[in-house]
Design a protein around this motif. Structure first.
Motif, short mmCIF file in Angstrom:
data_model
loop_
_atom_site.label_atom_id
_atom_site.label_comp_id
_atom_site.label_asym_id
_atom_site.label_seq_id
_atom_site.Cartn_x
_atom_site.Cartn_y
_atom_site.Cartn_z
N GLY A 78 12.06 5.40 6.53
CA GLY A 78 11.48 6.82 6.15
C GLY A 78 12.48 7.88 6.09
O GLY A 78 11.98 9.07 6.22
N PHE A 79 13.59 7.36 6.69
CA PHE A 79 14.70 8.75 6.91
C PHE A 79 14.98 9.53 5.73
O PHE A 79 15.08 10.91 5.67
N ILE A 80 15.26 9.03 4.54
CA ILE A 80 15.63 9.72 3.32
C ILE A 80 14.38 10.45 2.79
O ILE A 80 14.57 11.71 2.56
N SER A 81 13.12 9.97 2.72
CA SER A 81 12.12 10.72 2.35
C SER A 81 11.69 11.84 3.12
O SER A 81 11.53 12.93 2.97
N SER A 82 11.97 11.75 4.62
CA SER A 82 11.88 12.70 5.62
C SER A 82 13.07 13.95 5.57
O SER A 82 12.63 15.23 5.68
N PHE A 83 14.11 13.54 5.15
CA PHE A 83 15.36 14.70 4.92
C PHE A 83 15.17 15.17 3.66
O PHE A 83 15.32 16.53 3.59
N LEU A 84 14.43 14.52 2.63
CA LEU A 84 14.13 15.42 1.25
C LEU A 84 13.11 16.36 1.75
O LEU A 84 13.21 17.53 1.02
N VAL A 85 11.97 16.10 2.22
CA VAL A 85 11.07 16.83 2.56
C VAL A 85 11.23 18.11 3.61
O VAL A 85 11.04 19.26 3.43
N THR A 86 11.91 17.65 4.85
CA THR A 86 12.15 18.53 5.75
C THR A 86 13.58 19.45 5.72
O THR A 86 13.52 20.66 6.14
N GLN A 87 14.36 18.83 5.09
CA GLN A 87 15.73 19.54 4.92
C GLN A 87 16.11 20.15 3.54
O GLN A 87 16.77 21.01 3.37
N LEU A 88 15.76 19.46 2.62
CA LEU A 88 15.66 20.07 1.10
C LEU A 88 14.50 20.47 0.61
O LEU A 88 14.68 21.00 -0.63
N GLY A 89 13.26 20.57 1.16
CA GLY A 89 12.20 21.49 0.65
C GLY A 89 11.49 20.76 -0.39
O GLY A 89 10.74 21.35 -1.21
N VAL A 90 11.74 19.27 -0.65
CA VAL A 90 10.94 18.53 -1.90
C VAL A 90 9.64 18.57 -1.25
O VAL A 90 9.04 18.09 -0.13
N ARG A 91 8.67 18.84 -2.40
CA ARG A 91 7.28 18.91 -2.13
C ARG A 91 6.62 17.55 -2.45
O ARG A 91 5.21 17.49 -2.14
N ASN A 92 7.03 16.90 -3.36
CA ASN A 92 6.53 15.58 -4.05
C ASN A 92 7.35 14.52 -3.99
O ASN A 92 8.29 14.51 -4.79
N ALA A 93 7.03 13.40 -2.95
CA ALA A 93 7.76 12.26 -2.92
C ALA A 93 6.98 11.19 -2.69
O ALA A 93 5.71 11.25 -2.12
N MET A 94 7.41 10.01 -3.10
CA MET A 94 6.57 8.79 -3.03
C MET A 94 7.42 7.72 -2.55
O MET A 94 8.45 7.53 -3.08
N CYS A 95 7.24 6.98 -1.32
CA CYS A 95 8.06 5.69 -0.95
C CYS A 95 7.27 4.42 -1.36
O CYS A 95 6.18 4.27 -1.23
N ILE A 96 8.38 3.43 -1.88
CA ILE A 96 7.98 2.31 -2.01
C ILE A 96 8.79 1.20 -1.24
O ILE A 96 10.23 1.28 -1.39
N GLU A 97 8.37 0.43 -0.47
CA GLU A 97 8.99 -0.36 0.54
C GLU A 97 8.43 -1.62 0.57
O GLU A 97 7.01 -1.87 0.62
N ALA A 98 9.26 -2.80 0.43
CA ALA A 98 8.43 -4.18 0.35
C ALA A 98 8.28 -4.75 1.71
O ALA A 98 7.19 -5.56 1.98
N ASN A 99 8.79 -4.24 2.88
CA ASN A 99 8.70 -4.63 4.29
C ASN A 99 7.46 -4.10 4.88
O ASN A 99 7.51 -2.87 5.00
N PRO A 100 6.34 -4.84 4.90
CA PRO A 100 5.08 -4.10 5.42
C PRO A 100 5.43 -3.56 6.82
O PRO A 100 4.58 -2.64 7.11
#
Length: 226
Positions: free
Chosen positions: A58-80
């Protein structure tokens, strides 16, 4: 024990079950996802709607939101297990606007059902490939990538799926996506696999953007018809 690490402004809980010594060294040396965080600010707009395949911790999604100001993101991950940890990372960074889906995304030419996913240490070595040795095997629901993109109205796709990129775009419908940021895994798919992946994106109307691409992290932009 330190309760969390901070990497490029993102807080990461220090859970030894996930943050193993190899992962910890990568984080402390600021090598973890270095190419990606160098490239992302060059093309991400806060208005982008981003789907990330292979969300890891979840690092990249967190970087997008907290550092680049992205307001809409969705994570898809195979490892539960990582899906649960992603939620904790998002919570540690005060994020509540990112959905996390435990799934494998595939092109429209493939068959829905469940996929065998092979979990390894470190986590970034996990994949749909049963070779080499793995820690455990889990069944993961399959979803059509085109459906996920359409339902989220995504215009940006980030992909890091340990070799799965070789066939991901075969017969795919990327709907309204304008930018594809892709990590290629040469050691997994070889030069022929890279050619197949790049050819498929070219057939879908995307061109390689040299200005942003670096190392194994490459950007493709959709180009208009003349």
């Amino acid at each position: 024990m330190q309760d969390h690490f901070t990497l490029r402004g993102v807080r990461i809980p220090n859970d030894p079950q996930i943050i193993t010594p190899q992962v910890k060294r990568s984080i402390l040396a600021e090598r973890y996802e270095k190419d990606e965080v160098t490239g992302l600010p060059k093309f991400i707009d806060p208005k982008d709607r981003v789907v990330e395949l292979g969300a890891g911790i979840g690092f990249i999604s967190s970087f997008l939101v907290t550092q680049l100001g992205v307001r809409n993101a969705m994570c898809i991950e195979a490892n539960p297990t990582l899906c649960e940890f992603i939620g904790r990372v998002h919570q540690a960074n005060g994020m509540s606007n990112v959905d996390v889906l435990n799934a494998v995304a595939l092109s429209d030419t493939q068959t829905l059902g469940t996929a065998n996913f092979y979990v390894r240490e470190p986590f970034w070595s996990s994949s749909l490939d049963p070779e080499p040795e793995y820690v455990k095997e889990v069944d993961v629901p399959k979803h059509y990538l085109s459906t996920l993109l359409r339902e989220f109205d995504a215009n940006t796709l980030i992909v890091d799926i340990e070799g799965g990129e070789k066939v991901l775009f075969d017969g795919a419908d990327l709907v309204n996506v304008q930018k594809v940021y892709l990590e290629v895994h040469t050691r997994k798919i070889g030069l022929r696999g890279i050619k197949a992946c790049f050819d498929a994106l070219s057939d879908l109307g995307f061109a390689y953007d040299q200005r942003v691409s670096s190392g194994g992290s490459v950007l493709f932009r959709r180009i208009g018809r003349r």
